[in-house]
Design an enzyme around this catalytic site. Structure first.
Site, PDB file in Angstrom:
ATOM      1  N   LYS A  80     -44.021 -12.558   1.576  1.00 11.63           N
ATOM      2  CA  LYS A  80     -42.807 -12.362   0.777  1.00 11.63           C
ATOM      3  C   LYS A  80     -43.194 -12.436  -0.698  1.00 11.63           C
ATOM      4  O   LYS A  80     -44.171 -13.077  -1.063  1.00 11.63           O
ATOM      5  CB  LYS A  80     -41.798 -13.478   1.089  1.00 11.63           C
ATOM      6  CG  LYS A  80     -40.370 -13.130   0.752  1.00 11.63           C
ATOM      7  CD  LYS A  80     -39.620 -12.683   1.972  1.00 11.63           C
ATOM      8  CE  LYS A  80     -38.154 -12.474   1.687  1.00 11.63           C
ATOM      9  NZ  LYS A  80     -37.391 -12.144   2.885  1.00 11.63           N
ATOM     10  N   GLY A 180     -19.055 -14.803   3.405  1.00 15.26           N
ATOM     11  CA  GLY A 180     -19.742 -13.793   2.606  1.00 15.26           C
ATOM     12  C   GLY A 180     -19.510 -12.430   3.220  1.00 15.26           C
ATOM     13  O   GLY A 180     -19.892 -12.210   4.368  1.00 15.26           O
ATOM     14  N   GLY A 182     -20.683  -9.365   1.977  1.00 15.71           N
ATOM     15  CA  GLY A 182     -21.515  -8.474   1.163  1.00 15.71           C
ATOM     16  C   GLY A 182     -22.013  -7.306   1.997  1.00 15.71           C
ATOM     17  O   GLY A 182     -21.346  -6.869   2.946  1.00 15.71           O
ATOM     18  N   ASN A 183     -23.221  -6.833   1.668  1.00 15.02           N
ATOM     19  CA  ASN A 183     -23.772  -5.635   2.307  1.00 15.02           C
ATOM     20  C   ASN A 183     -23.833  -5.728   3.828  1.00 15.02           C
ATOM     21  O   ASN A 183     -23.361  -4.849   4.533  1.00 15.02           O
ATOM     22  CB  ASN A 183     -25.191  -5.380   1.784  1.00 15.02           C
ATOM     23  CG  ASN A 183     -25.154  -4.863   0.376  1.00 15.02           C
ATOM     24  OD1 ASN A 183     -24.343  -4.012   0.045  1.00 15.02           O
ATOM     25  ND2 ASN A 183     -26.023  -5.389  -0.470  1.00 15.02           N
ATOM     26  N   VAL A 184     -24.447  -6.797   4.336  1.00 13.77           N
ATOM     27  CA  VAL A 184     -24.610  -6.913   5.789  1.00 13.77           C
ATOM     28  C   VAL A 184     -23.257  -7.174   6.451  1.00 13.77           C
ATOM     29  O   VAL A 184     -22.877  -6.508   7.419  1.00 13.77           O
ATOM     30  CB  VAL A 184     -25.595  -8.054   6.158  1.00 13.77           C
ATOM     31  CG1 VAL A 184     -25.667  -8.227   7.670  1.00 13.77           C
ATOM     32  CG2 VAL A 184     -26.985  -7.768   5.593  1.00 13.77           C
ATOM     33  N   ALA A 185     -22.526  -8.157   5.921  1.00 16.01           N
ATOM     34  CA  ALA A 185     -21.309  -8.591   6.617  1.00 16.01           C
ATOM     35  C   ALA A 185     -20.229  -7.515   6.618  1.00 16.01           C
ATOM     36  O   ALA A 185     -19.445  -7.432   7.574  1.00 16.01           O
ATOM     37  CB  ALA A 185     -20.782  -9.875   5.987  1.00 16.01           C
ATOM     38  N   TYR A 186     -20.178  -6.677   5.592  1.00 17.32           N
ATOM     39  CA  TYR A 186     -19.147  -5.630   5.608  1.00 17.32           C
ATOM     40  C   TYR A 186     -19.400  -4.679   6.794  1.00 17.32           C
ATOM     41  O   TYR A 186     -18.480  -4.325   7.531  1.00 17.32           O
ATOM     42  CB  TYR A 186     -19.120  -4.857   4.281  1.00 17.32           C
ATOM     43  CG  TYR A 186     -17.954  -3.902   4.217  1.00 17.32           C
ATOM     44  CD1 TYR A 186     -16.696  -4.341   3.797  1.00 17.32           C
ATOM     45  CD2 TYR A 186     -18.088  -2.572   4.628  1.00 17.32           C
ATOM     46  CE1 TYR A 186     -15.610  -3.473   3.780  1.00 17.32           C
ATOM     47  CE2 TYR A 186     -17.000  -1.708   4.620  1.00 17.32           C
ATOM     48  CZ  TYR A 186     -15.766  -2.164   4.182  1.00 17.32           C
ATOM     49  OH  TYR A 186     -14.685  -1.307   4.181  1.00 17.32           O
TER      50      TYR A 186
HETATM   51  N1  LIG Z   1     -29.732  -7.150   3.744  1.00 12.99           N
HETATM   52  C1  LIG Z   1     -30.486  -7.305   4.819  1.00 12.99           C
HETATM   53  O1  LIG Z   1     -30.897  -6.343   5.470  1.00 12.99           O
HETATM   54  C2  LIG Z   1     -30.798  -8.700   5.290  1.00 12.99           C
HETATM   55  C3  LIG Z   1     -31.761  -8.877   6.294  1.00 12.99           C
HETATM   56  C4  LIG Z   1     -32.013 -10.155   6.766  1.00 12.99           C
HETATM   57  C5  LIG Z   1     -31.326 -11.235   6.219  1.00 12.99           C
HETATM   58  N2  LIG Z   1     -30.398 -11.042   5.231  1.00 12.99           N
HETATM   59  C6  LIG Z   1     -29.675 -12.208   4.698  1.00 12.99           C
HETATM   60  O2  LIG Z   1     -28.278 -12.044   4.940  1.00 12.99           O
HETATM   61  C7  LIG Z   1     -27.525 -12.622   3.865  1.00 12.99           C
HETATM   62  C8  LIG Z   1     -26.605 -11.574   3.262  1.00 12.99           C
HETATM   63  O3  LIG Z   1     -27.383 -10.500   2.778  1.00 12.99           O
HETATM   64  P1  LIG Z   1     -26.684  -9.271   2.019  1.00 12.99           P
HETATM   65  O4  LIG Z   1     -27.744  -8.255   1.841  1.00 12.99           O
HETATM   66  O5  LIG Z   1     -25.412  -8.913   2.691  1.00 12.99           O
HETATM   67  O6  LIG Z   1     -26.384  -9.953   0.623  1.00 12.99           O
HETATM   68  P2  LIG Z   1     -25.173  -9.647  -0.375  1.00 12.99           P
HETATM   69  O7  LIG Z   1     -25.569 -10.261  -1.678  1.00 12.99           O
HETATM   70  O8  LIG Z   1     -24.782  -8.219  -0.344  1.00 12.99           O
HETATM   71  O9  LIG Z   1     -23.960 -10.467   0.281  1.00 12.99           O
HETATM   72  C9  LIG Z   1     -23.826 -11.841   0.197  1.00 12.99           C
HETATM   73  C10 LIG Z   1     -22.360 -12.137  -0.106  1.00 12.99           C
HETATM   74  O10 LIG Z   1     -22.173 -13.555  -0.051  1.00 12.99           O
HETATM   75  C11 LIG Z   1     -21.303 -13.930  -1.107  1.00 12.99           C
HETATM   76  N3  LIG Z   1     -21.489 -15.371  -1.387  1.00 12.99           N
HETATM   77  C12 LIG Z   1     -22.468 -15.985  -2.079  1.00 12.99           C
HETATM   78  N4  LIG Z   1     -22.269 -17.309  -2.097  1.00 12.99           N
HETATM   79  C13 LIG Z   1     -21.149 -17.552  -1.369  1.00 12.99           C
HETATM   80  C14 LIG Z   1     -20.448 -18.706  -0.993  1.00 12.99           C
HETATM   81  N5  LIG Z   1     -20.840 -19.932  -1.394  1.00 12.99           N
HETATM   82  N6  LIG Z   1     -19.331 -18.579  -0.240  1.00 12.99           N
HETATM   83  C15 LIG Z   1     -18.907 -17.362   0.150  1.00 12.99           C
HETATM   84  N7  LIG Z   1     -19.539 -16.224  -0.169  1.00 12.99           N
HETATM   85  C16 LIG Z   1     -20.644 -16.304  -0.914  1.00 12.99           C
HETATM   86  C17 LIG Z   1     -21.690 -13.020  -2.253  1.00 12.99           C
HETATM   87  O11 LIG Z   1     -20.652 -12.933  -3.206  1.00 12.99           O
HETATM   88  C18 LIG Z   1     -21.929 -11.699  -1.509  1.00 12.99           C
HETATM   89  O12 LIG Z   1     -20.750 -10.913  -1.420  1.00 12.99           O
HETATM   90  C19 LIG Z   1     -28.569 -13.182   2.888  1.00 12.99           C
HETATM   91  O13 LIG Z   1     -28.792 -14.545   3.204  1.00 12.99           O
HETATM   92  C20 LIG Z   1     -29.828 -12.384   3.202  1.00 12.99           C
HETATM   93  O14 LIG Z   1     -31.016 -13.097   2.886  1.00 12.99           O
HETATM   94  C21 LIG Z   1     -30.120  -9.804   4.766  1.00 12.99           C
HETATM   95  C1  LIG Z   2     -38.249  -6.433   5.001  1.00 15.58           C
HETATM   96  C2  LIG Z   2     -36.844  -6.782   4.649  1.00 15.58           C
HETATM   97  C3  LIG Z   2     -35.884  -5.764   5.100  1.00 15.58           C
HETATM   98  C4  LIG Z   2     -36.628  -8.157   5.080  1.00 15.58           C
HETATM   99  C5  LIG Z   2     -35.264  -8.778   4.832  1.00 15.58           C
HETATM  100  N1  LIG Z   2     -35.031  -8.986   3.434  1.00 15.58           N
HETATM  101  C6  LIG Z   2     -35.282 -10.056   5.615  1.00 15.58           C
HETATM  102  O1  LIG Z   2     -35.152 -11.134   5.098  1.00 15.58           O
HETATM  103  O2  LIG Z   2     -35.423  -9.972   6.824  1.00 15.58           O
END
Ligand SMILES: NC(=O)c1ccc[n+]([C@@H]2O[C@H](COP(=O)([O-])OP(=O)(O)OC[C@H]3O[C@@H](n4cnc5c(N)ncnc54)[C@H](O)[C@@H]3O)[C@@H](O)[C@H]2O)c1
Ligand SMILES: CC(C)C[C@H](N)C(=O)O
Length: 364
Positions: A80, A180, A182-186
């Protein structure tokens, strides 16, 4: 922090400090373990309180990727990067190009992708300097933003955990509290809404909450109230460490399944929820859809093939639950066991000598 002692204790291979004065790049690439293959893990850009905090985060996240990639069945090790800086203010083209050259210098030992604070556009800039980057624009034949695929994996893993807790994997009518949006949860909400789940959402960003309320008829609650809401499933999809001494006594859910990395504040919190009979889908197993998706680029990206693999996260979560029951251990430990056993098996099967271009015979 005694860095070499730390590296030795947790078996890290390499840490690279990258600086470029002109662009302001200050990055730390941590490579934890490359037994299974090159280290693949995203680049996080964040404003850290101190350099030590940034180093610790890079190390912790790199080790997490070793386990995530191993449990996902990928032939990849764990690494990372963290870039120290504010992703809203401090980014520039030269910074990501300089970083790309550092990655190229590692000659394939480390491959990067998106993480918190970095985007597909940033990966495209890195790609100007190196091929050892994934999650670049689909116009390059690549996979683009991993978040929707991560969401699909979380949805599949959630169903497997629900099957264990409720005897059925249908999420119709289930109350699901999502922290939350955001991107994933939506994207996750789209799958859950489609299946007829009732959604309760929170976010510190009011616009994100409003969007989910309008699109999915979700009920909004304040950020501090999400833990105690009446629900069947709690889906942490924001930050890490939200399963802790303060929140566990409030939880009503029988399942915890969400995308956030490092959900347990300490491992003992994994023991605590296990004792309470809560089915916990370990974070790095359920959220591995993103890395499975970007890793597919290494074979020439194919969306259908990647989605098929991510669909299989249902079986991965079911397997972790099975190991947990078989060995009488919490699921977070069962996941570690799954990953460690795979690494150990592959290390053994690779111990056979293989000639390569740099052995002595080739210099004759
Ligand atoms: N994007 C991916 O493909 C991916 C892959 C693996 C893990 N993750 C993990 O999933 C999580 C979400 O990722 P994402 O890409 O959707 O991020 P993101 O930043 O798009 O979404 C996160 C959301 O959480 C909200 N937030 C932050 N603190 C908060 C709190 N205290 N209470 C309520 N809401 C809060 C933010 O405002 C944001 O809308 C992260 O922990 C990330 O490391 C993401
Ligand atoms: C390689 C990435 C898509 C990894 C992602 N940020 C994760 O924490 O899994």
């Amino acid at each position: 922090m005694e860095i070499f002692k730390y590296l030795e204790t947790y078996d890290y291979e390499q840490v690279v400090f990258c600086q470029d004065k002109e662009s302001g790049l200050k990055a730390i690439i941590a490579i934890h373990d490359t037994t299974l293959g090159p280290a693949l893990g995203g680049t996080r850009m964040w404003t850290y309180e101190s350099e030590e905090a940034a180093i610790e985060d890079a190390l912790r996240l790199a080790k997490g990727m070793t386990y995530k990639n191993a449990a996902a069945g990928l032939n990849l090790g764990g690494g990372k990067t963290v870039i120290i800086g504010d992703p809203r203010k401090d980014k520039n083209e030269a910074m990501f190009r300089a970083f790309g050259r550092y990655i190229q210098g590692l000659n394939g030992r480390y491959i990067t992708a998106e993480d918190v604070g970095t985007t597909v556009a940033d990966m495209d800039l890195i790609h100007e300097e190196t091929d050892y980057v994934t999650g670049i624009s689909p116009s390059f034949g690549s996979s683009g933003n991993p978040s929707p695929v991560t969401a699909f994996g979380v949805y599949r893993g959630m169903k497997a955990a629900a099957k264990e807790a409720f005897g059925t994997d249908s999420l119709e009518g289930k109350k699901i509290a999502i922290q939350g949006v955001g991107n994933v949860a939506y994207s996750l909400c789209e799958y859950l809404h489609e299946e007829g789940a009732q959604l309760i959402v929170t976010d510190i960003n009011k616009e994100a909450v409003q969007r989910a309320v309008e699109a999915f008829g979700a009920t909004a609650v304040d950020p501090d109230d999400i833990y105690g809401v009446e629900c069947d499933i709690y889906a942490p999809c924001a930050l890490g460490a939200t399963i802790n001494d303060k929140t566990i006594p409030q939880l009503k859910a029988r399942v915890i399944a969400g995308s956030a990395n490092n959900q347990l504040k300490e491992t003992r919190h994994g023991d605590l929820i296990h004792e309470l009979g809560i089915v916990y889908a370990p974070d790095y197993v359920i959220n591995s859809g993103g890395v499975i998706n970007v890793a597919d680029e290494l074979y020439g990206y194919n969306y259908d093939r990647a989605m098929k693999k991510v669909e299989g996260l249902y079986d991965n979560i079911a397997k972790v639950i099975e190991i947990s029951k078989r060995d009488g251990i919490p699921t977070y430990l069962a996941a570690d066991r799954l990953a460690e056993e795979r690494i150990a098996t592959m290390a053994k099967s690779r111990s056979q000598f293989l000639s390569n271009g740099h052995n002595i015979l080739s210099r004759r």
